[in-house]
Write an enzyme that holds these catalytic residues in place. Structure first.
Site, PDB file in Angstrom:
ATOM      1  CD  GLU A 291      -0.106   7.884  10.398  1.00  0.00           C
ATOM      2  OE1 GLU A 291      -0.513   8.569  11.344  1.00  0.00           O
ATOM      3  OE2 GLU A 291       0.584   8.348   9.467  1.00  0.00           O
TER       4      GLU A 291
ATOM      5  CD  GLU B  79      -1.136   8.873   5.492  1.00  0.00           C
ATOM      6  OE1 GLU B  79      -0.732   9.866   6.137  1.00  0.00           O
ATOM      7  OE2 GLU B  79      -2.088   8.163   5.863  1.00  0.00           O
TER       8      GLU B  79
HETATM    9  O1  AHR Z   1      -2.317  12.949   5.799  1.00  0.00           O
HETATM   10  C1  AHR Z   1      -2.694  13.480   7.027  1.00  0.00           C
HETATM   11  C2  AHR Z   1      -2.563  12.481   8.167  1.00  0.00           C
HETATM   12  O2  AHR Z   1      -1.222  12.137   8.341  1.00  0.00           O
HETATM   13  C3  AHR Z   1      -3.245  11.147   7.969  1.00  0.00           C
HETATM   14  O3  AHR Z   1      -4.574  11.171   8.309  1.00  0.00           O
HETATM   15  C4  AHR Z   1      -2.489  10.247   8.905  1.00  0.00           C
HETATM   16  O4  AHR Z   1      -2.472   8.919   8.475  1.00  0.00           O
HETATM   17  C5  AHR Z   1      -1.109  10.882   8.960  1.00  0.00           C
HETATM   18  O5  AHR Z   1      -0.674  11.067  10.263  1.00  0.00           O
END
Ligand code: AHR
Length: 486
Positions: free
Chosen positions: A173, A292
């Site tokens: 991110e 994710e």
């Molecule tokens: O999964 C929780 C968080 O969500 C992670 O650390 C981040 O990459 C995303 O914003």
């Protein structure tokens, strides 16, 4: 009666088992307590890894594990997590509650965990607050066979042979917690890191670039324009929120359908990113990696808001089932995905409380879908109605695949909260000998807890009739059903 057609003559892409992966971050109780309890813990463990959790992950066929973050990755300094535990430097986990991280779970422990589970490893490196040298040395430490000062340290720490690393993420991110970069800036930074990370390739780890946040199509456009073909994967993060109070176990019909409608947006989002990627990459070199995804609700009452602990109901099982069907259908481009997160954080597959462990409805969907691993996707189509006014949410969402021995695997999700679905399935040019089926279903609010661990689990499904070339079935509301057709 809905018509469901499966065409075994239309063999499409291979469904990589790595699409069924999990993500584990140093966040809340995911690593510490959830996975790693230390060798001296009274909780049964091997080298500090919980035996119950390792066994559960093995049984669900976990193919790949992503670590150490998440936002944590971009402030993690790997050298603090090696060597004698008593000498490891502590740090403050600024992203997740400011807790003190003692670095007792580091590189050696991660690879031991992967070995115990029998899964591939996916390491995310630090771009945001690290250096090119630090990242390149980590890669060297993990994979190199050479006799060098860095590999010498690894040997002194008890690991003679390099480990096998399948994927290496260059930042996380970086449009947000990983540095607030523009895509133009990150693309240049990425190439700088990537070229050095590719050196010391004891084994060739696939390089994964930070990709877009949900529907940020410009990020994908810029990365493909500037950094293709230097990346083997471009990651995508997309989370599903409910509406209203956004609670995990307390929701009404509107919040239920809002959640599933939001989860189903994945279809549109991945299709549009893939369309952009295809314009630059006609040979399908760069995979879309959804590293994710999952539901993100308000934390459970009385728990630390920074620890992101939430329960998991049948609604989450449906989110998992429909998302995995979407990934199967796009398996030509989506070659790896990791749900967030493995234990005790967001849409987990298991929850722990002291020595107790409970498996979630999401766990059972992953376990049931194991039958798709490494199969070939088949052409398939189901007639169905849309059940959300003003947005896309089909009542039935399916995928079908074929094993090398000709066995067909079909998984269907019935997203309706109240209606059965009558389905007539026909498999083209196929004479059916035998069909077995399994189901994960219940009331939308059903979940497993420490005092009722088996409310939701995989059950045999018999409400179908075999026909010459398929079956007819009545799928109950809120269900994920798997048919094995021989
Ligand atoms: O999964 C929780 C968080 O969500 C992670 O650390 C981040 O990459 C995303 O914003």
């Amino acid at each position: 009666m809905e018509k469901y057609l499966i065409n075994p003559n239309q063999k499409l892409s291979k469904i990589s088992k790595d699409v069924y992966g999990c993500f584990s971050e140093h966040l809340g109780r995911c690593i510490y307590e959830g996975t790693y309890v230390g060798e001296d813990s009274p909780i049964p463990n091997v080298n500090g890894m919980r035996t119950d959790v390792v066994t559960a992950l093995k049984d669900m066929g976990l193919p790949v594990l992503r670590w150490p973050g998440g936002c944590f990755a971009d402030e993690y300094h790997w050298k603090d997590g090696i060597g004698k535990k008593e000498n490891r430097k502590k740090m403050v986990n600024t992203n997740w509650g400011g807790v003190v991280e003692d670095n007792s779970f580091g590189t050696h422990e991660f690879f031991d965990l992967c070995k115990q589970v029998g899964c591939e490893s996916y390491v995310a490196g630090n771009v945001g607050s690290g250096t090119v040298q630090e990242m390149a040395e980590w890669k060297e430490y993990i994979t190199s066979n050479a006799d060098s000062p860095i590999t010498q340290i690894r040997k002194e720490n008890g690991q003679d042979e390099p480990w096998k690393l399948k994927y290496f993420g260059i930042g996380n991110e970086n449009w947000g917690c990983g540095g607030l970069m523009s895509p133009e800036h990150y693309a240049e930074v990425y190439k700088n890191y990537a070229i050095y990370v590719a050196k010391h390739d004891g084994n060739k780890a696939l390089k994964i670039a930070c990709g877009p946040n949900g529907a940020d199509y410009n990020w994908t456009e810029v990365m493909m324009k500037k950094a293709y073909p230097h990346m083997e994967g471009l990651s995508l993060h997309y989370y599903t929120h409910a509406s209203g109070e956004n609670r995990a176990t307390v929701f009404d019909a509107k919040e239920y359908y809002d959640t599933l409608k939001n989860a189903y947006r994945m279809e549109d989002i991945v299709s549009r990113h893939i369309a952009i990627m295809e314009r630059y990459d006609t040979i399908n070199h760069t995979a879309l990696i959804v590293d994710e995804w999952g539901t993100w609700y308000r934390v459970e009452e009385g728990t630390n808001p920074a620890f992101l602990y939430q329960q998991n109901t049948i609604r989450d099982a449906l989110v998992a089932g429909l998302t995995l069907n979407i990934f199967n259908k796009h398996s030509d481009r989506i070659r790896m995905a990791t749900i967030a997160q493995t234990i005790n954080v967001l849409q987990s597959v298991a929850l722990t409380d002291g020595e107790e462990m409970v498996l979630t409805p999401t766990y059972y969907v992953f376990k049931m879908y194991k039958d798709h691993h490494e199969n070939t996707l088949l052409g398939s189509y189901i007639t169905t109605k849309n059940i959300y006014e003003g947005a896309k949410l089909p009542q039935l969402i399916e995928s079908a695949s074929i094993k090398e021995d000709g066995t067909i695997v079909s998984t269907i999700v019935n997203t309706s909260m109240s209606e059965n679905a009558e389905v007539h399935c026909q498999v083209a040019d196929f004479k059916v000998k035998e069909i077995t089926a399994e189901i994960v279903t219940g009331d939308a609010h059903d979940y497993n807890d420490f005092d009722k661990k088996d409310v939701v689990k995989i059950r045999g499904f018999e409400n179908f009739k075999k026909t010459e070339d398929g079956f007819t079935a009545t799928l109950p509301p809120c269900s994920v059903v798997k048919f094995i057709i021989k």
